[in-house]
Design an enzyme around this catalytic site. Structure first.
Site, PDB file in Angstrom:
ATOM      1  N   ASP A  29     -50.926  59.396 111.760  1.00  7.97           N
ATOM      2  CA  ASP A  29     -49.767  58.871 112.486  1.00  7.97           C
ATOM      3  C   ASP A  29     -48.526  59.661 112.077  1.00  7.97           C
ATOM      4  O   ASP A  29     -48.323  59.969 110.901  1.00  7.97           O
ATOM      5  CB  ASP A  29     -49.578  57.382 112.165  1.00  7.97           C
ATOM      6  CG  ASP A  29     -48.658  56.702 113.159  1.00  7.97           C
ATOM      7  OD1 ASP A  29     -49.148  55.886 113.963  1.00  7.97           O
ATOM      8  OD2 ASP A  29     -47.435  56.990 113.138  1.00  7.97           O
ATOM      9  N   ILE A  30     -47.687  59.982 113.047  1.00 10.69           N
ATOM     10  CA  ILE A  30     -46.490  60.796 112.789  1.00 10.69           C
ATOM     11  C   ILE A  30     -45.462  60.034 111.944  1.00 10.69           C
ATOM     12  O   ILE A  30     -44.628  60.649 111.273  1.00 10.69           O
ATOM     13  CB  ILE A  30     -45.875  61.264 114.133  1.00 10.69           C
ATOM     14  CG1 ILE A  30     -45.045  62.505 113.959  1.00 10.69           C
ATOM     15  CG2 ILE A  30     -45.106  60.158 114.811  1.00 10.69           C
ATOM     16  CD1 ILE A  30     -44.649  63.183 115.258  1.00 10.69           C
ATOM     17  N   ASN A  86     -53.009  47.244 118.920  1.00 13.54           N
ATOM     18  CA  ASN A  86     -51.944  46.529 119.623  1.00 13.54           C
ATOM     19  C   ASN A  86     -52.200  46.599 121.121  1.00 13.54           C
ATOM     20  O   ASN A  86     -52.646  47.635 121.630  1.00 13.54           O
ATOM     21  CB  ASN A  86     -50.585  47.163 119.299  1.00 13.54           C
ATOM     22  CG  ASN A  86     -50.230  47.033 117.827  1.00 13.54           C
ATOM     23  OD1 ASN A  86     -50.484  46.008 117.206  1.00 13.54           O
ATOM     24  ND2 ASN A  86     -49.661  48.081 117.243  1.00 13.54           N
ATOM     25  N   GLU A  94     -46.902  50.745 121.942  1.00 13.42           N
ATOM     26  CA  GLU A  94     -45.891  51.724 122.375  1.00 13.42           C
ATOM     27  C   GLU A  94     -46.510  52.864 123.167  1.00 13.42           C
ATOM     28  O   GLU A  94     -45.881  53.407 124.067  1.00 13.42           O
ATOM     29  CB  GLU A  94     -45.161  52.291 121.154  1.00 13.42           C
ATOM     30  CG  GLU A  94     -44.238  51.269 120.505  1.00 13.42           C
ATOM     31  CD  GLU A  94     -43.643  51.753 119.199  1.00 13.42           C
ATOM     32  OE1 GLU A  94     -43.973  52.869 118.749  1.00 13.42           O
ATOM     33  OE2 GLU A  94     -42.843  50.983 118.621  1.00 13.42           O
ATOM     34  N   VAL A  95     -47.718  53.258 122.781  1.00 15.44           N
ATOM     35  CA  VAL A  95     -48.379  54.366 123.470  1.00 15.44           C
ATOM     36  C   VAL A  95     -49.552  53.790 124.260  1.00 15.44           C
ATOM     37  O   VAL A  95     -50.439  53.158 123.684  1.00 15.44           O
ATOM     38  CB  VAL A  95     -48.878  55.434 122.458  1.00 15.44           C
ATOM     39  CG1 VAL A  95     -49.635  56.534 123.184  1.00 15.44           C
ATOM     40  CG2 VAL A  95     -47.708  56.011 121.666  1.00 15.44           C
ATOM     41  N   HIS A  99     -55.711  52.940 121.062  1.00 14.62           N
ATOM     42  CA  HIS A  99     -55.855  53.513 119.726  1.00 14.62           C
ATOM     43  C   HIS A  99     -55.984  52.404 118.707  1.00 14.62           C
ATOM     44  O   HIS A  99     -55.418  51.317 118.882  1.00 14.62           O
ATOM     45  CB  HIS A  99     -54.666  54.423 119.371  1.00 14.62           C
ATOM     46  CG  HIS A  99     -53.336  53.778 119.564  1.00 14.62           C
ATOM     47  ND1 HIS A  99     -52.760  53.627 120.814  1.00 14.62           N
ATOM     48  CD2 HIS A  99     -52.471  53.212 118.687  1.00 14.62           C
ATOM     49  CE1 HIS A  99     -51.602  53.007 120.679  1.00 14.62           C
ATOM     50  NE2 HIS A  99     -51.405  52.739 119.394  1.00 14.62           N
ATOM     51  N   MET A 100     -56.699  52.712 117.637  1.00 14.56           N
ATOM     52  CA  MET A 100     -56.841  51.778 116.518  1.00 14.56           C
ATOM     53  C   MET A 100     -56.138  52.389 115.319  1.00 14.56           C
ATOM     54  O   MET A 100     -56.348  53.559 114.990  1.00 14.56           O
ATOM     55  CB  MET A 100     -58.328  51.571 116.223  1.00 14.56           C
ATOM     56  CG  MET A 100     -58.573  50.587 115.104  1.00 14.56           C
ATOM     57  SD  MET A 100     -60.211  49.863 115.251  1.00 14.56           S
ATOM     58  CE  MET A 100     -61.207  51.289 115.067  1.00 14.56           C
ATOM     59  N   HIS A 101     -55.281  51.602 114.689  1.00 17.33           N
ATOM     60  CA  HIS A 101     -54.609  52.042 113.467  1.00 17.33           C
ATOM     61  C   HIS A 101     -55.525  51.749 112.277  1.00 17.33           C
ATOM     62  O   HIS A 101     -56.036  50.627 112.153  1.00 17.33           O
ATOM     63  CB  HIS A 101     -53.312  51.257 113.243  1.00 17.33           C
ATOM     64  CG  HIS A 101     -52.281  51.418 114.317  1.00 17.33           C
ATOM     65  ND1 HIS A 101     -51.139  52.170 114.147  1.00 17.33           N
ATOM     66  CD2 HIS A 101     -52.204  50.923 115.575  1.00 17.33           C
ATOM     67  CE1 HIS A 101     -50.398  52.109 115.251  1.00 17.33           C
ATOM     68  NE2 HIS A 101     -51.027  51.355 116.130  1.00 17.33           N
TER      69      HIS A 101
HETATM   70  P1  5GP Z   1     -48.602  51.424 118.949  1.00 14.64           P
HETATM   71  O1  5GP Z   1     -47.314  50.753 118.659  1.00 14.64           O
HETATM   72  O2  5GP Z   1     -48.696  51.909 120.381  1.00 14.64           O
HETATM   73  O3  5GP Z   1     -49.807  50.626 118.535  1.00 14.64           O
HETATM   74  O4  5GP Z   1     -48.648  52.690 117.996  1.00 14.64           O
HETATM   75  C1  5GP Z   1     -48.298  53.971 118.401  1.00 14.64           C
HETATM   76  C2  5GP Z   1     -48.330  54.839 117.172  1.00 14.64           C
HETATM   77  O5  5GP Z   1     -48.356  56.196 117.582  1.00 14.64           O
HETATM   78  C3  5GP Z   1     -47.108  54.659 116.263  1.00 14.64           C
HETATM   79  O6  5GP Z   1     -47.530  54.267 114.961  1.00 14.64           O
HETATM   80  C4  5GP Z   1     -46.454  56.031 116.274  1.00 14.64           C
HETATM   81  O7  5GP Z   1     -45.896  56.383 115.028  1.00 14.64           O
HETATM   82  C5  5GP Z   1     -47.587  56.948 116.683  1.00 14.64           C
HETATM   83  N1  5GP Z   1     -47.169  58.139 117.412  1.00 14.64           N
HETATM   84  C6  5GP Z   1     -46.330  58.169 118.482  1.00 14.64           C
HETATM   85  N2  5GP Z   1     -46.168  59.427 118.915  1.00 14.64           N
HETATM   86  C7  5GP Z   1     -46.938  60.214 118.099  1.00 14.64           C
HETATM   87  C8  5GP Z   1     -47.167  61.624 118.044  1.00 14.64           C
HETATM   88  O8  5GP Z   1     -46.651  62.405 118.838  1.00 14.64           O
HETATM   89  N3  5GP Z   1     -48.007  62.071 117.083  1.00 14.64           N
HETATM   90  C9  5GP Z   1     -48.612  61.216 116.188  1.00 14.64           C
HETATM   91  N4  5GP Z   1     -49.423  61.778 115.270  1.00 14.64           N
HETATM   92  N5  5GP Z   1     -48.398  59.883 116.207  1.00 14.64           N
HETATM   93  C10 5GP Z   1     -47.572  59.390 117.149  1.00 14.64           C
END
Ligand code: 5GP
Length: 114
Positions: A29-30, A86, A94-95, A99-101
């Site tokens: 994660d970035i 999420n 957000e994306v 995806h699974m964290h």
């Molecule tokens: P969400 O809130 O959708 O579950 O999590 C999205 C995750 O994607 C966030 O933890 C965010 O930091 C990560 N993320 C967003 N853009 C990028 C990117 O360009 N590269 C990487 N490696 N992670 C990203």
């Protein structure tokens, strides 16, 4: 328009890829929320858990298997970790590419803020 995660999977934007097979890709994660914070993503674009179809069953299982392998690879299998998916607004997604964290490397505290 491809998602940002498809661009990472295709190598169009950089990321630290830590696992890849024919169904899923995992990368760091970035903006990590813990010492280990990896995203495990289907290679195919699926927006949310709501959009999973029967044909995605193998891929969905592979996400979990990859998580277990990565936890071992990162040395957090025994200390423990958390897997989070999420979904939509209330879930804090957000994306919109499923995806699974995988989070670990420290005590993570309560599962959900009260
Ligand atoms: P969400 O809130 O959708 O579950 O999590 C999205 C995750 O994607 C966030 O933890 C965010 O930091 C990560 N993320 C967003 N853009 C990028 C990117 O360009 N590269 C990487 N490696 N992670 C990203």
């Amino acid at each position: 328009m491809s998602t940002i995660f498809t661009k990472i999977i295709n190598g169009e934007i950089p990321a630290t890829i830590v696992y890849r097979d024919e169904l899923v890709t995992a990368f760091k994660d970035i903006n990590p929320a813990a010492p280990v914070h990896i995203l495990i993503v289907p290679n195919k674009e699926i927006a949310t858990v709501n959009d999973l179809a029967e044909e995605d069953e193998r891929m969905a299982g592979r996400m979990l298997l990859a998580a277990g392998k990565l936890a071992a690879q990162e040395g957090i299998a025994e200390s423990g970790y958390r897997l989070i998916i999420n979904c939509n607004h209330d879930g804090g997604q957000e994306v919109y590419h499923l995806h699974m964290h995988l989070l670990g490397g420290r005590r993570l505290g309560r599962m959900v803020a009260r």
